[in-house]
Design a protein around this motif. Structure first.
Motif, PDB file in Angstrom:
ATOM      1  N   HIS A  82     -10.614  -3.888   1.195  1.00 18.99           N
ATOM      2  CA  HIS A  82     -10.440  -3.293  -0.122  1.00 18.99           C
ATOM      3  C   HIS A  82      -9.116  -2.540  -0.175  1.00 18.99           C
ATOM      4  O   HIS A  82      -8.572  -2.152   0.865  1.00 18.99           O
ATOM      5  N   ALA A  83      -8.633  -2.323  -1.369  1.00 22.89           N
ATOM      6  CA  ALA A  83      -7.379  -1.589  -1.557  1.00 22.89           C
ATOM      7  C   ALA A  83      -7.636  -0.251  -2.247  1.00 22.89           C
ATOM      8  O   ALA A  83      -6.752   0.277  -2.916  1.00 22.89           O
ATOM      9  N   TYR A  84      -8.853   0.290  -2.071  1.00 27.10           N
ATOM     10  CA  TYR A  84      -9.187   1.537  -2.744  1.00 27.10           C
ATOM     11  C   TYR A  84      -8.289   2.682  -2.287  1.00 27.10           C
ATOM     12  O   TYR A  84      -7.850   3.504  -3.094  1.00 27.10           O
ATOM     13  N   ASP A  85      -8.016   2.756  -0.981  1.00 25.32           N
ATOM     14  CA  ASP A  85      -7.166   3.832  -0.465  1.00 25.32           C
ATOM     15  C   ASP A  85      -5.767   3.746  -1.059  1.00 25.32           C
ATOM     16  O   ASP A  85      -5.185   4.769  -1.441  1.00 25.32           O
ATOM     17  N   ASP A  86      -5.220   2.544  -1.127  1.00 24.96           N
ATOM     18  CA  ASP A  86      -3.881   2.375  -1.694  1.00 24.96           C
ATOM     19  C   ASP A  86      -3.847   2.796  -3.153  1.00 24.96           C
ATOM     20  O   ASP A  86      -2.899   3.447  -3.610  1.00 24.96           O
ATOM     21  N   LEU A  87      -4.895   2.433  -3.882  1.00 25.74           N
ATOM     22  CA  LEU A  87      -4.963   2.815  -5.297  1.00 25.74           C
ATOM     23  C   LEU A  87      -5.051   4.325  -5.448  1.00 25.74           C
ATOM     24  O   LEU A  87      -4.361   4.930  -6.292  1.00 25.74           O
ATOM     25  N   ALA A  88      -5.897   4.966  -4.629  1.00 25.97           N
ATOM     26  CA  ALA A  88      -6.050   6.421  -4.708  1.00 25.97           C
ATOM     27  C   ALA A  88      -4.757   7.136  -4.335  1.00 25.97           C
ATOM     28  O   ALA A  88      -4.360   8.115  -4.988  1.00 25.97           O
ATOM     29  N   LEU A  89      -4.097   6.654  -3.290  1.00 28.56           N
ATOM     30  CA  LEU A  89      -2.836   7.271  -2.876  1.00 28.56           C
ATOM     31  C   LEU A  89      -1.773   7.143  -3.962  1.00 28.56           C
ATOM     32  O   LEU A  89      -1.038   8.092  -4.239  1.00 28.56           O
ATOM     33  N   THR A  90      -1.691   5.970  -4.566  1.00 27.78           N
ATOM     34  CA  THR A  90      -0.706   5.771  -5.631  1.00 27.78           C
ATOM     35  C   THR A  90      -0.959   6.718  -6.792  1.00 27.78           C
ATOM     36  O   THR A  90      -0.032   7.341  -7.335  1.00 27.78           O
TER      37      THR A  90
END
Length: 269
Positions: A82-90
């Motif tokens: 998943h890319a949830y961490d990347d989305l949250a960081l952005t």
């Protein structure tokens, strides 16, 4: 054999993710194995909750076994990247750059508000009628956090208690934005009913998030402090002791000179 089974089951879930719900025969055709073989893997996936079985839509209820389809569950989907961490960081980087770090804190507190409400209800129910000590509340909080996926445990140690969280759902994000850890620590303090201290966090590279919960101050220590204060009041009193002269101590302690000694000092050698 075990690694081969894991590989085949991963292929089954990948096919369900890519093509949607399918029957055992459809999966067997795509995998190039027999329906009996694929059903063995499907049974194992059913047991772990990664797939579920439903009746195929549009099939008639008649003689023979109705067609069944296999669906991928949320648990099964969670095994894929998943890319949830990347989305949250952005998102948080944009908030921090445009509105400042305090805005990140507001987001962190809002994100934890639902968790705090659920855990508060669980703690109140668990400690009703059994005392309200922070260490007791920490035990109930650990159970509530475990149900939320934190794998938490509480223990009693010298000087209070300790709450350990063996999993952090936002560890990668919290590594860059410590406001998330600070907001979570504040939530723990409110839920246990006292000021707490964070000793370690997974976000900072520790193996577990550890929070110290101070216990009540020992009664003996409180008596010692009180006794020391009373003794100090007595020794620093400015009132004179009855019968003591009010003359300066230096004058009282000065030695007197006798007439004989003065006469000898004036006699020539």
């Amino acid at each position: 054999m075990e690694s081969e089974d894991r590989s085949t089951r991963h292929r089954v879930t990948a096919l369900l993710l890519e093509h949607g719900p399918q029957t055992a025969s459809e999966l067997a055709g795509r995998l190039g194995v027999s329906p009996a073989a694929v059903r063995r893997h499907l049974d194992a996936l059913l047991g772990t909750g990664r797939v579920e079985e439903r009746q195929a839509p549009g099939t008639r209820r008649g003689r023979g076994r109705p067609a069944r389809q296999y669906h991928l569950t949320d648990v099964g989907r969670s095994t894929f990247p998943h890319a949830y961490d990347d989305l949250a960081l952005t998102a948080l980087r944009h908030i921090a750059s445009s509105q400042g770090p305090e805005a990140v804190r507001v987001v962190a507190e809002a994100q934890l508000s639902g968790l705090e409400q659920r855990c508060s209800t669980a703690v109140e129910q668990a400690t009703a009628g059994s005392g309200d000590a922070p260490v007791d509340r920490a035990q109930a909080l650990a159970t509530a956090l475990t149900a939320e996926g934190y794998a938490a445990a509480a223990s009693t140690i010298a000087g209070g208690g300790q709450l350990c969280q063996h999993h952090c759902p936002v560890a990668h994000v919290a590594a860059e934005f410590p406001q998330l850890c600070e907001a979570e620590t504040a939530v723990i303090g409110r839920l246990v009913g006292t000021h707490v201290q964070r000793l370690a966090t997974i976000a900072h590279g520790d193996g577990v998030c550890t929070t110290h919960i101070p216990g009540p101050r020992p009664a003996a220590a409180l008596r010692g402090v009180a006794g020391h204060t009373r003794a100090g009041n007595r020794t620093t009193s400015a009132r004179p002791v009855p019968g003591e002269s009010r003359a300066p101590r230096a004058a009282i302690a000065a030695p007197s000179t006798s007439p004989t000694q003065t006469h000898r000092e004036r006699t020539p050698a």
